[in-house]
Design a protein around this motif. Structure first.
Motif, short mmCIF file in Angstrom:
data_model
loop_
_atom_site.label_atom_id
_atom_site.label_comp_id
_atom_site.label_asym_id
_atom_site.label_seq_id
_atom_site.Cartn_x
_atom_site.Cartn_y
_atom_site.Cartn_z
N LEU A 1 -15.11 -8.04 13.65
CA LEU A 1 -15.03 -7.94 12.20
C LEU A 1 -16.40 -7.87 11.53
CD1 LEU A 1 -12.09 -10.42 11.55
CD2 LEU A 1 -12.00 -7.93 11.53
N LEU A 2 -17.34 -8.67 11.98
CA LEU A 2 -18.66 -8.67 11.34
C LEU A 2 -19.49 -7.45 11.71
CD1 LEU A 2 -19.74 -12.43 11.40
CD2 LEU A 2 -18.44 -11.16 9.68
N LYS A 3 -18.98 -6.61 12.60
CA LYS A 3 -19.65 -5.33 12.91
C LYS A 3 -19.30 -4.26 11.88
CE LYS A 3 -21.44 -6.78 16.84
NZ LYS A 3 -22.90 -6.99 16.99
N LEU A 4 -18.31 -4.53 11.02
CA LEU A 4 -17.95 -3.58 9.98
C LEU A 4 -19.08 -3.53 8.94
CD1 LEU A 4 -14.22 -4.64 9.49
CD2 LEU A 4 -15.05 -2.57 10.64
N PRO A 5 -19.18 -2.45 8.16
CA PRO A 5 -20.21 -2.38 7.12
C PRO A 5 -20.14 -3.56 6.16
CG PRO A 5 -19.18 -0.23 7.42
CD PRO A 5 -18.37 -1.21 8.23
N ASP A 6 -21.29 -4.03 5.70
CA ASP A 6 -21.35 -5.19 4.81
C ASP A 6 -20.53 -4.99 3.54
OD1 ASP A 6 -22.95 -6.48 6.60
OD2 ASP A 6 -24.78 -6.42 5.39
N GLU B 1 2.91 7.89 5.13
CA GLU B 1 2.51 9.11 4.42
C GLU B 1 1.24 8.88 3.61
OE1 GLU B 1 4.14 11.78 0.65
OE2 GLU B 1 5.38 10.20 1.52
N GLY B 2 0.14 9.54 3.99
CA GLY B 2 -1.10 9.49 3.22
C GLY B 2 -1.95 8.26 3.42
N VAL B 3 -1.55 7.33 4.28
CA VAL B 3 -2.31 6.10 4.50
C VAL B 3 -2.40 5.84 6.01
CG1 VAL B 3 -2.42 3.60 4.13
CG2 VAL B 3 -1.55 5.10 2.32
N SER B 4 -3.60 5.52 6.47
CA SER B 4 -3.81 5.22 7.89
C SER B 4 -4.72 4.01 8.03
CB SER B 4 -4.43 6.43 8.60
OG SER B 4 -4.67 6.15 9.97
N ILE C 1 -7.74 -2.08 9.47
CA ILE C 1 -8.95 -1.58 8.83
C ILE C 1 -8.71 -0.24 8.14
CG2 ILE C 1 -11.36 -0.89 9.20
CD1 ILE C 1 -11.32 -2.59 11.75
N MET C 2 -9.17 -0.14 6.89
CA MET C 2 -9.25 1.11 6.16
C MET C 2 -10.74 1.40 5.92
SD MET C 2 -6.05 0.65 3.50
CE MET C 2 -6.11 2.37 2.96
N PRO C 3 -11.09 2.58 5.46
CA PRO C 3 -12.52 2.90 5.31
C PRO C 3 -13.31 1.91 4.46
CG PRO C 3 -11.23 4.91 5.18
CD PRO C 3 -10.25 3.78 5.22
N ASP C 4 -12.67 1.32 3.44
CA ASP C 4 -13.41 0.44 2.54
C ASP C 4 -12.96 -1.01 2.57
OD1 ASP C 4 -10.94 0.77 1.35
OD2 ASP C 4 -11.73 0.89 -0.69
N LEU D 1 0.83 -1.20 0.00
CA LEU D 1 0.00 0.00 0.00
C LEU D 1 0.87 1.25 0.00
CD1 LEU D 1 -1.47 -2.21 2.13
CD2 LEU D 1 -3.17 -0.41 2.15
N ALA D 2 0.41 2.26 -0.71
CA ALA D 2 1.03 3.58 -0.71
C ALA D 2 -0.01 4.59 -1.17
CB ALA D 2 2.26 3.62 -1.62
#
Length: 343
Positions: free
Chosen positions: A158-163, A101-104, A121-124, A18-19
């Motif tokens: 984990l299953l509490k994350l959005p579908d 840098e630029g990734v969290s 976990i990332m947003p998507d 990832l970058a």
């Protein structure tokens, strides 16, 4: 964002690069030793600088690429704080963030497959290691595995994350590359249980053979740390007791290479300058803060366990800072020696 899913056919391991963009910092998750040349080639092709190599847990089916990547790129090695690995540069805990840098990425502790398993976990998307697989779950019958803990990690975290969250596991043996949380809820046969007791019974009766590489991989992966004795033999290290005697001396500057969250969580040596390791080369160049500081003071690097500081002192010496040294064993050894800390 740059995202690459890489595959090792021998162990059926997925690694993830990832970058934020070309020319930026990069991190890799679950690298495999035999694929390190390929990772280096890809990093060069994409003009990326590897700053962190991360393992989701102590692997039993392949030898990690963490140590080799550290030796070749001087990156930071990262695992969870429960890991049995002898030394990694940085240990994460639940609720922290893994950043470049630029990734969290949000860090969550998801034990069960092993007692040191983490997900990121990332947003998507979520990188689940061996905790949640595509239409499966990681086995729980060795390395302090615990089916009850895994049930909690999966069903209550984990299953509490959005579908719609993409699921990227550390392995797949059928050729699948990605799933989603929603898909796993609906189609993962191991998640079709009515209770934690039913899940425990299912996992305790899989009767799987041990991984072929386990007797080799586990010991190797427990000893990935940079050997700091070579730095000490060159006279470039000080013991914690020797470093304690430097406190308050006007001709000595303690330099903390850790990240801000590490300082906040574990404290810092009084009077130390914060200069995070990823910016080391910039700070060592002429005009950089460490280059200028070394003109009047002896620099004493330190980090969590001595790995980053050992690499830093080598880089400093290569840059002509002939008096630089580091604290052997890092802040962990400093604490054992009862060195003072500010919180």
């Amino acid at each position: 964002m740059i995202f690459r899913q890489l595959f090792d056919t021998v162990s059926s391991t997925y690694s993830y690069l990832l970058a934020s963009r070309h020319g930026a910092e990069a991190l890799i998750i679950d690298p495999v030793l035999e694929k390190v040349d390929r990772y280096i080639q890809l990093l060069n092709e994409l003009d990326l600088r590897l700053v962190k190599a991360v393992d989701t847990h102590l692997h039993a089916d392949h030898i990690t690429g963490l140590g080799a990547l550290r030796d070749r790129t001087h990156c930071i090695t990262v695992m969870g704080e429960q890991s049995k690995a002898d030394i990694v540069s940085m240990r994460l805990s639940d609720g922290e963030k893994l950043t470049i840098e630029g990734v969290s990425l949000d860090v969550i502790y998801t034990p069960g497959h092993t007692d040191d398993s983490y997900s990121f976990i990332m947003p998507d998307r979520v990188f689940t290691g061996d905790t949640l697989l595509i239409r499966g779950t990681g086995r729980t019958d060795f390395q302090n595995g615990d089916a009850r803990a895994q049930y909690d990690s999966i069903f209550n975290r984990l299953l509490k994350l959005p579908d719609s969250t993409f699921v990227f596991p550390a392995h797949d043996y059928k050729g699948d590359t990605v799933s989603t949380i929603g898909e796993e809820k609906n189609f993962n046969p191991r998640l079709r249980v009515a209770s934690v007791e039913e899940y425990i019974d299912l996992m305790n009766n899989l009767h799987l053979p041990d991984p072929k590489m386990m007797d080799v991989a586990v010991p190797a992966n427990m000893h990935v740390g940079l050997v700091q004795n070579e730095i000490a033999q060159r006279g470039w290290a000080v013991t914690p007791s020797e470093a304690i005697a430097f406190i308050g001396r006007p001709d000595v500057a303690f330099v903390d290479l850790r990240e801000r969250n590490e300082r906040e969580r574990n404290g810092e040596i009084p009077g130390s300058l914060h200069a995070p390791y990823p910016a080391l080369q910039e700070n060592l160049h002429r005009g950089g803060i460490l280059h200028e500081l070394a003109a009047t003071k002896r620099i004493v690097f330190y980090c969590a366990f001595g790995e980053r500081s050992a690499m830093a002192v080598q880089a400093a010496r290569d840059s002509g800072l002939s008096s630089a040294c580091h604290i052997h064993g890092g802040l962990a050894a400093w604490k054992t020696a009862k060195g003072p800390l500010l919180h």
